[in-house]
Design an enzyme around this catalytic site. Structure first.
Site, PDB file in Angstrom:
ATOM      1  N   ASP A 140       0.853  -1.192   0.000  1.00 52.64           N
ATOM      2  CA  ASP A 140       0.000   0.000   0.000  1.00 52.64           C
ATOM      3  C   ASP A 140       0.891   1.245   0.000  1.00 52.64           C
ATOM      4  OD1 ASP A 140      -2.376  -1.384   0.121  1.00 52.64           O
ATOM      5  OD2 ASP A 140      -2.714  -1.051   2.250  1.00 52.64           O
ATOM      6  N   MET A 141       0.334   2.377  -0.417  1.00 53.87           N
ATOM      7  CA  MET A 141       1.098   3.631  -0.358  1.00 53.87           C
ATOM      8  C   MET A 141       0.453   4.552   0.673  1.00 53.87           C
ATOM      9  SD  MET A 141       3.797   5.044  -1.484  1.00 53.87           S
ATOM     10  CE  MET A 141       4.340   4.484  -3.103  1.00 53.87           C
ATOM     11  N   ARG A 190      -0.943  -0.740  -8.766  1.00 54.56           N
ATOM     12  CA  ARG A 190      -2.303  -0.288  -8.444  1.00 54.56           C
ATOM     13  C   ARG A 190      -2.322   1.240  -8.529  1.00 54.56           C
ATOM     14  NH1 ARG A 190      -3.673  -1.070  -2.469  1.00 54.56           N
ATOM     15  NH2 ARG A 190      -3.857  -3.265  -3.030  1.00 54.56           N
ATOM     16  N   LYS A 193      -6.568   7.196  -6.407  1.00 49.89           N
ATOM     17  CA  LYS A 193      -6.521   8.670  -6.395  1.00 49.89           C
ATOM     18  C   LYS A 193      -5.602   9.168  -5.279  1.00 49.89           C
ATOM     19  CE  LYS A 193     -11.031   9.662  -8.448  1.00 49.89           C
ATOM     20  NZ  LYS A 193     -12.306  10.392  -8.329  1.00 49.89           N
ATOM     21  N   ALA A 195      -5.537   8.817  -0.664  1.00 52.40           N
ATOM     22  CA  ALA A 195      -6.491   9.027   0.422  1.00 52.40           C
ATOM     23  C   ALA A 195      -5.981   9.968   1.503  1.00 52.40           C
ATOM     24  CB  ALA A 195      -6.832   7.669   1.045  1.00 52.40           C
ATOM     25  N   THR A 232     -10.479   2.266  -8.358  1.00 53.83           N
ATOM     26  CA  THR A 232     -11.365   3.422  -8.225  1.00 53.83           C
ATOM     27  C   THR A 232     -12.818   2.946  -8.251  1.00 53.83           C
ATOM     28  OG1 THR A 232     -11.999   5.576  -9.149  1.00 53.83           O
ATOM     29  CG2 THR A 232     -11.403   3.874 -10.742  1.00 53.83           C
ATOM     30  N   ARG A 294     -10.468   7.650   6.949  1.00 53.68           N
ATOM     31  CA  ARG A 294     -10.186   8.000   5.546  1.00 53.68           C
ATOM     32  C   ARG A 294     -11.403   7.717   4.670  1.00 53.68           C
ATOM     33  NH1 ARG A 294      -5.263   5.963   7.055  1.00 53.68           N
ATOM     34  NH2 ARG A 294      -5.558   3.918   6.121  1.00 53.68           N
TER      35      ARG A 294
HETATM   36  P1  FDA Z   1     -14.141   9.201  -5.552  1.00 48.44           P
HETATM   37  O1  FDA Z   1     -13.696   9.488  -4.168  1.00 48.44           O
HETATM   38  O2  FDA Z   1     -14.345  10.340  -6.484  1.00 48.44           O
HETATM   39  O3  FDA Z   1     -15.451   8.333  -5.463  1.00 48.44           O
HETATM   40  C1  FDA Z   1     -16.217   7.949  -6.582  1.00 48.44           C
HETATM   41  C2  FDA Z   1     -17.524   7.353  -6.085  1.00 48.44           C
HETATM   42  O4  FDA Z   1     -17.261   6.135  -5.360  1.00 48.44           O
HETATM   43  C3  FDA Z   1     -18.270   8.205  -5.083  1.00 48.44           C
HETATM   44  O5  FDA Z   1     -19.105   9.129  -5.717  1.00 48.44           O
HETATM   45  C4  FDA Z   1     -19.039   7.180  -4.278  1.00 48.44           C
HETATM   46  O6  FDA Z   1     -20.165   6.742  -4.990  1.00 48.44           O
HETATM   47  C5  FDA Z   1     -18.078   6.040  -4.211  1.00 48.44           C
HETATM   48  N1  FDA Z   1     -17.223   6.104  -3.024  1.00 48.44           N
HETATM   49  C6  FDA Z   1     -15.897   6.460  -2.975  1.00 48.44           C
HETATM   50  N2  FDA Z   1     -15.421   6.368  -1.721  1.00 48.44           N
HETATM   51  C7  FDA Z   1     -16.447   5.986  -0.950  1.00 48.44           C
HETATM   52  C8  FDA Z   1     -16.587   5.708   0.427  1.00 48.44           C
HETATM   53  N3  FDA Z   1     -15.568   5.826   1.277  1.00 48.44           N
HETATM   54  N4  FDA Z   1     -17.802   5.332   0.900  1.00 48.44           N
HETATM   55  C9  FDA Z   1     -18.846   5.182   0.058  1.00 48.44           C
HETATM   56  N5  FDA Z   1     -18.775   5.418  -1.276  1.00 48.44           N
HETATM   57  C10 FDA Z   1     -17.608   5.817  -1.770  1.00 48.44           C
HETATM   58  N6  FDA Z   1      -5.300   5.181  -1.210  1.00 48.44           N
HETATM   59  C11 FDA Z   1      -4.016   5.417  -0.840  1.00 48.44           C
HETATM   60  O7  FDA Z   1      -3.652   6.567  -0.602  1.00 48.44           O
HETATM   61  N7  FDA Z   1      -3.130   4.383  -0.738  1.00 48.44           N
HETATM   62  C12 FDA Z   1      -3.482   3.091  -1.030  1.00 48.44           C
HETATM   63  O8  FDA Z   1      -2.659   2.185  -0.923  1.00 48.44           O
HETATM   64  C13 FDA Z   1      -4.824   2.849  -1.440  1.00 48.44           C
HETATM   65  N8  FDA Z   1      -5.256   1.591  -1.746  1.00 48.44           N
HETATM   66  C14 FDA Z   1      -6.500   1.424  -2.310  1.00 48.44           C
HETATM   67  C15 FDA Z   1      -6.883   0.171  -2.767  1.00 48.44           C
HETATM   68  C16 FDA Z   1      -8.096   0.027  -3.422  1.00 48.44           C
HETATM   69  C17 FDA Z   1      -8.470  -1.322  -3.946  1.00 48.44           C
HETATM   70  C18 FDA Z   1      -8.967   1.138  -3.603  1.00 48.44           C
HETATM   71  C19 FDA Z   1     -10.258   1.020  -4.335  1.00 48.44           C
HETATM   72  C20 FDA Z   1      -8.602   2.355  -3.104  1.00 48.44           C
HETATM   73  C21 FDA Z   1      -7.392   2.520  -2.446  1.00 48.44           C
HETATM   74  N9  FDA Z   1      -7.027   3.751  -1.924  1.00 48.44           N
HETATM   75  C22 FDA Z   1      -5.715   3.932  -1.516  1.00 48.44           C
HETATM   76  C23 FDA Z   1      -8.039   4.814  -1.730  1.00 48.44           C
HETATM   77  C24 FDA Z   1      -8.099   5.760  -2.896  1.00 48.44           C
HETATM   78  O9  FDA Z   1      -6.917   6.530  -2.952  1.00 48.44           O
HETATM   79  C25 FDA Z   1      -9.302   6.704  -2.795  1.00 48.44           C
HETATM   80  O10 FDA Z   1      -9.173   7.483  -1.649  1.00 48.44           O
HETATM   81  C26 FDA Z   1     -10.647   6.009  -2.782  1.00 48.44           C
HETATM   82  O11 FDA Z   1     -10.669   4.902  -3.637  1.00 48.44           O
HETATM   83  C27 FDA Z   1     -11.768   6.956  -3.241  1.00 48.44           C
HETATM   84  O12 FDA Z   1     -11.511   7.409  -4.533  1.00 48.44           O
HETATM   85  P2  FDA Z   1     -12.331   6.955  -5.838  1.00 48.44           P
HETATM   86  O13 FDA Z   1     -11.324   6.701  -6.901  1.00 48.44           O
HETATM   87  O14 FDA Z   1     -13.211   5.824  -5.546  1.00 48.44           O
HETATM   88  O15 FDA Z   1     -13.111   8.255  -6.305  1.00 48.44           O
END
Ligand code: FDA
Length: 314
Positions: A140-141, A190, A193, A195, A232, A294
Site C-alpha cells: 500500500d502507499m 495499483r 486517487k 487518500a 477506483t 479516511r
Molecule cells: P471518488 O472518491 O471520487 O469516489 C467515486 C464514487 O465512489 C463516489 O461518488 C461514491 O459513490 C463512491 N465512493 C468512494 N469512496 C467511498 C466511500 N468511502 N464510501 C462510500 N462510497 C464511496 N489510497 C491510498 O492513498 N493508498 C493506497 O494504498 C490505497 N489503496 C487502495 C486500494 C483500493 C483497492 C482502492 C479502491 C482504493 C485505495 N485507496 C488507496 C483509496 C483511494 O486513494 C481513494 O481514496 C478512494 O478509492 C476513493 O476514490 P475513488 O477513486 O473511488 O473516487
C-alpha cells in the site's frame, strides 16, 4: 469540501478515543470492515470469491510504536496467508501491506538500519510466505513523506520477489513519472486517487486535477508492459479505463479493477459479470480507526450517519 478538515480532525486523540468505543459490528464500521479476526476476514473473503470476485486482504495497522508490534503484524499476515492456502483461496486472494505497520517509521535506534531496514526484512518474510502459498503481496502507499522510502523498499523486494505490487496515487504531482518508471513487463501497479491530506506543493488538491492526472497515469500504465490494477469506484474513470484498454488492444485479464469492501458492491459484481477481473480490498483487524476515518472523509454524506452511530453506539 469536508475531506481535509475531517482528515485533520481524525488526528485528534479525543476523537480517536470516542470513535474507538464503537463496536466493529456497528453499521458504520461494519460497512467498511468485515471484522476484527482472521476467521471473519477469511469468511468474508470466501463469500466474495464465491461471488466471482478476487480479493486483497489487508491486516489493519499503521504507525506502530515498536519492533514487537511490527513482528505481531508480520505474524498476523503469515497466519492469514496460511489460512488462505488451507482454504484453497490463495489463487484468487493476495495481501496488501502498509509498510508503516511493519516498522517503516520506527526510529534509527529501533535496530541496525532503522525502520526502513526492519520494514524491508519484515516485508521479505511476508513475501516469502505469500510465494510459498502461491500468492502475492502489494505494498500500500501512505502519505507523500513515505513515497521514496516505499518505492526504494519495493525495488529491493522485487529483486527476490518480482511479483510484488506497487501503489501509486494520482493526487501526487510526481506520479505520472513514477508510472513511467514502473510500467514495465512483470510490474504490477495499483493506481488510486490517494487518500491522504497532502500539501499543494506536492499534490493536486482540486478533484478535477486529480481526475485528469488519473487519466494520464492510466494511459501510461495501460500502454506499458505491466499489469495495471485500476483502483477506483468513480464511474467515469472506470468507463475511461475500459475505453483506453480496448483502444490499446488489452485483453481482459491483462489488467484488473479494484474496489474497497462495502463500496459500490453492485458495481463490483456487474463488472465481474462482464468478464473483467475485479478485486475487492478487504481490511480486517482491531486497528480500524485510521482506515475508517479516511473512508468517511471520502464521502462526507456519511457524516450524519456517523454522528448518529456515535450517539447511539450501535
Ligand atoms: P471518488 O472518491 O471520487 O469516489 C467515486 C464514487 O465512489 C463516489 O461518488 C461514491 O459513490 C463512491 N465512493 C468512494 N469512496 C467511498 C466511500 N468511502 N464510501 C462510500 N462510497 C464511496 N489510497 C491510498 O492513498 N493508498 C493506497 O494504498 C490505497 N489503496 C487502495 C486500494 C483500493 C483497492 C482502492 C479502491 C482504493 C485505495 N485507496 C488507496 C483509496 C483511494 O486513494 C481513494 O481514496 C478512494 O478509492 C476513493 O476514490 P475513488 O477513486 O473511488 O473516487
Amino acid at each position: 469540501m469536508l475531506r481535509q478538515p475531517l482528515l485533520a480532525l481524525s488526528r485528534s486523540e479525543q476523537v480517536k478515543k470516542l470513535v474507538s468505543t464503537l463496536p466493529v459490528s456497528s453499521d458504520i464500521v461494519a460497512g467498511y470492515v468485515p471484522g476484527e479476526t482472521t476467521r471473519e476476514a477469511i469468511d468474508a473473503t470466501a463469500a466474495l470469491v464465491d461471488a466471482g470476485l478476487a480479493v486483497t486482504l489487508d491486516h489493519l495497522g499503521e504507525d506502530i510504536a515498536d519492533a514487537e508490534q511490527a513482528s505481531a503484524n508480520v505474524a498476523a499476515y503469515v497466519e492469514v496467508i496460511g489460512q488462505l492456502s488451507s482454504r484453497g483461496l490463495a489463487r484468487r486472494v493476495e495481501v496488501s501491506v502498509k509498510l508503516s505497520a511493519i516498522g517503516q517509521a520506527l526510529p534509527d535506534s529501533a535496530g541496525p538500519g532503522g525502520g526502513e531496514k526492519i520494514a524491508l526484512e519484515n516485508a521479505r518474510e511476508i513475501c516469502r510466505a505469500a510465494r510459498n502459498a502461491g500468492t502475492t503481496v502489494t505494498l500500500d502507499m501512505e502519505d507523500h513523506t513515505t513515497t521514496d522510502s516505499t518505492l526504494a523498499i519495493l525495488g529491493e523486494l522485487r529483486q527476490d520477489f518480482p511479483e510484488t505490487g506497487a501503489v501509486l496515487q494520482a493526487a501526487l504531482r510526481r506520479t505520472e513519472d513514477d508510472c513511467r518508471r514502473l510500467a514495465h513487463m512483470g510490474s504490477r501497479v495499483r493506481l488510486c486517487k490517494g487518500a491522504y491530506e497532502e500539501p499543494e506543493s506536492v499534490a493536486f488538491t482540486e478533484k478535477i486535477d486529480v481526475d485528469t492526472s488519473y487519466v494520464r497515469c492510466l494511459k501510461v500504465l495501460l500502454h506499458g508492459g505491466g499489469y495495471p490494477m485500476i483502483a477506483t469506484h468513480d464511474p467515469r474513470l472506470i468507463a475511461i479505463a475500459s475505453t483506453i484498454a480496448a483502444e490499446v488492444g488489452r485483453e481482459q485479464g491483462t489488467y484488473e479493477f479494484q474496489m474497497l469492501y462495502g463500496v459500490r458492491p453492485e458495481e463490483q459484481k456487474r463488472l465481474a459479470a462482464t468478464g473483467e477481473t475485479v478485486r475487492v480490498y478487504v481490511p480486517y483487524g482491531k486497528d480500524w480507526y485510521g482506515y475508517l476515518m479516511r473512508r468517511l472523509a471520502e464521502r462526507p454524506q456519511n457524516l450524519s450517519f456517523f454522528v448518529k452511530s456515535l450517539v447511539s453506539k450501535k
